[in-house]
Design a protein around this motif. Structure first.
Motif, PDB file in Angstrom:
ATOM      1  N   SER A   2       0.828  -1.191   0.000  1.00 53.75           N
ATOM      2  CA  SER A   2       0.000   0.000   0.000  1.00 53.75           C
ATOM      3  C   SER A   2       0.874   1.256   0.000  1.00 53.75           C
ATOM      4  N   GLU A  19      -5.392   2.098  -3.843  1.00 55.55           N
ATOM      5  CA  GLU A  19      -6.453   1.596  -2.963  1.00 55.55           C
ATOM      6  C   GLU A  19      -6.006   1.421  -1.505  1.00 55.55           C
ATOM      7  N   HIS A  20      -6.678   2.121  -0.577  1.00 59.12           N
ATOM      8  CA  HIS A  20      -6.280   2.030   0.823  1.00 59.12           C
ATOM      9  C   HIS A  20      -7.183   1.168   1.681  1.00 59.12           C
ATOM     10  N   SER A  21      -8.305   0.705   1.079  1.00 58.84           N
ATOM     11  CA  SER A  21      -9.263  -0.033   1.913  1.00 58.84           C
ATOM     12  C   SER A  21      -8.645  -1.318   2.460  1.00 58.84           C
ATOM     13  N   GLU A  22      -7.797  -1.963   1.657  1.00 59.18           N
ATOM     14  CA  GLU A  22      -7.134  -3.186   2.114  1.00 59.18           C
ATOM     15  C   GLU A  22      -6.254  -2.890   3.328  1.00 59.18           C
ATOM     16  N   PHE A  35      -6.545  -0.424   5.507  1.00 61.76           N
ATOM     17  CA  PHE A  35      -7.303  -0.139   6.729  1.00 61.76           C
ATOM     18  C   PHE A  35      -7.907  -1.402   7.313  1.00 61.76           C
ATOM     19  N   LYS A  36      -8.289  -2.324   6.423  1.00 66.63           N
ATOM     20  CA  LYS A  36      -8.803  -3.598   6.896  1.00 66.63           C
ATOM     21  C   LYS A  36      -7.744  -4.289   7.764  1.00 66.63           C
ATOM     22  N   ASP A  40      -1.291   2.917  10.745  1.00 68.19           N
ATOM     23  CA  ASP A  40      -1.733   3.754   9.628  1.00 68.19           C
ATOM     24  C   ASP A  40      -0.725   4.870   9.377  1.00 68.19           C
TER      25      ASP A  40
END
Ligand SMILES: [Zn+2]
Length: 347
Positions: free
Chosen positions: A240, A246-249, A251-252, A338
């Motif tokens: 990432s 794509e950041h959703s991965e 944050f998951k 993060d």
């Protein structure tokens, strides 16, 4: 030294976690106390079957014995709990002194127990043996230990186990004989694992042999599933940062690292894994692929390596050290992870 009857009174065994310090100390305790000591290649050994050998060997599963001692204390009345210090003892002449929870330090009352008993002749063996399994001593405890080391009795041997001999007081070190248990070559560990962990596939054994950093005990009990899961998270964080988008991965992944003891262990494993990937990327980029530990994902590492340089790797490992420090201050884990990923992007 055993053969010449000149075994030292204080021995420091230094080496990484799982390098065999405790196993060796117990073997020596057996050799010092065996009732029918055989010879191996002309040197003193232990039989493993006499009353002394078998009782000392009962302490072999250290974490099980340690947990039993912790549990026994938990079951005491509140008033007694405070007074009770932890020990592991399966033979009257062999006392094992673990770090005392929750601080996980050796406390002065534990050393006092050693002082109370060490000047009495052994009851059933020839040598009183004390094994301190950790070098994290409270100050007063270290000073008390020093007093024993200044005048140890003829019939006692103290083992001090440590991952890093430098953690012991110089005055304790200078009164002891220091031995460092070296790392074993990966090929040797692989051969050993073939016998001990036949349920692992050959590539898995090869991977563990590299990941355990020469420590056979760590290899034998390696949690391959846990490691693979931590590595998948670590790779998501690195990708990432490097590939972006794509950041959703991400944050998951980071959201799954919660505060609390459980989350702490998980985060520590993640940090260790991130370090090991950064190190491997360094090896990949400097053409030393034979040193890569995560050899099973060599192709993926090579691809990632194309988008990093030495400067980025240095900065990433500095940032990771910041996350580690933050954890010690108990910052919210997911937050600092993060921040870590975001900082790498900027870098
Ligand atoms: Zn024996």
């Amino acid at each position: 030294m055993l053969a010449r009857d000149r075994f030292p009174h204080a021995v420091v065994l230094a080496g990484g976690q799982g390098s065999g310090k405790y196993t060796l100390a117990l073997m020596l305790a057996q050799a010092l106390n065996c009732l029918t000591p055989p010879k191996s290649d002309g040197l003193p050994d232990f039989c493993g079957t006499c009353a002394n050998c078998t009782r000392i060997a009962q302490a072999g599963d250290f974490s099980a014995r340690f947990n039993e001692a912790v549990e026994a204390r938990e079951n005491l009345r509140e008033a007694d709990k405070k007074e009770t210090r932890l020990f592991v003892q399966t033979h009257p002449d062999v006392l094992i002194v673990p770090p005392d929870p929750p601080q996980m330090m050796i406390k002065v009352d534990q050393v006092r127990r050693v002082i109370e008993t060490i000047y009495y002749r052994p009851a059933e063996g020839r040598e009183r043996v004390y094994i301190f399994t950790d070098s994290a001593f409270m100050k007063e405890a270290a000073n008390s230990l020093l007093k024993i080391l200044e005048e140890p009795p003829e019939f006692a041997t103290i083992f001090l186990l440590t991952e890093n001999a430098g953690e012991l007081l110089p005055t304790i070190r200078s009164r002891s004989m220091v031995f460092t248990l070296g790392a074993l070559p990966a090929e040797e560990i692989e051969k050993y694992l073939a016998k001990q962990r036949p349920e692992w596939k050959a590539p898995q054994r090869a991977l563990v042999a590299r990941l355990c950093e020469g420590c056979i005990g760590r290899g034998r009990s390696f949690d391959l599933g846990g490691y693979t899961a931590a590595r998948a998270s670590a790779l998501t964080i690195l990708k990432s940062a490097l590939v972006g988008g794509e950041h959703s991965e991400l944050f998951k992944v980071t959201e799954s690292f919660r505060p609390g003891a459980d989350g702490r262990e998980k985060t520590e494993e993640l940090i260790r894994t991130l370090y090991s990937l950064l190190r491997d990327l360094m090896f990949v980029n400097s053409g030393a692929t034979e040193l890569v530990r995560n050899a099973d994902i060599a192709t993926e590492l090579k691809r990632l390596g194309e988008s990093v340089d030495f400067e980025w790797l240095t900065s990433a490992s500095d940032r990771l050290a910041e996350v580690e420090r933050g954890m010690r201050r108990n910052l919210l884990r997911s937050l600092s992870l993060d921040a870590f990923a975001a900082a790498l992007e900027k870098a």
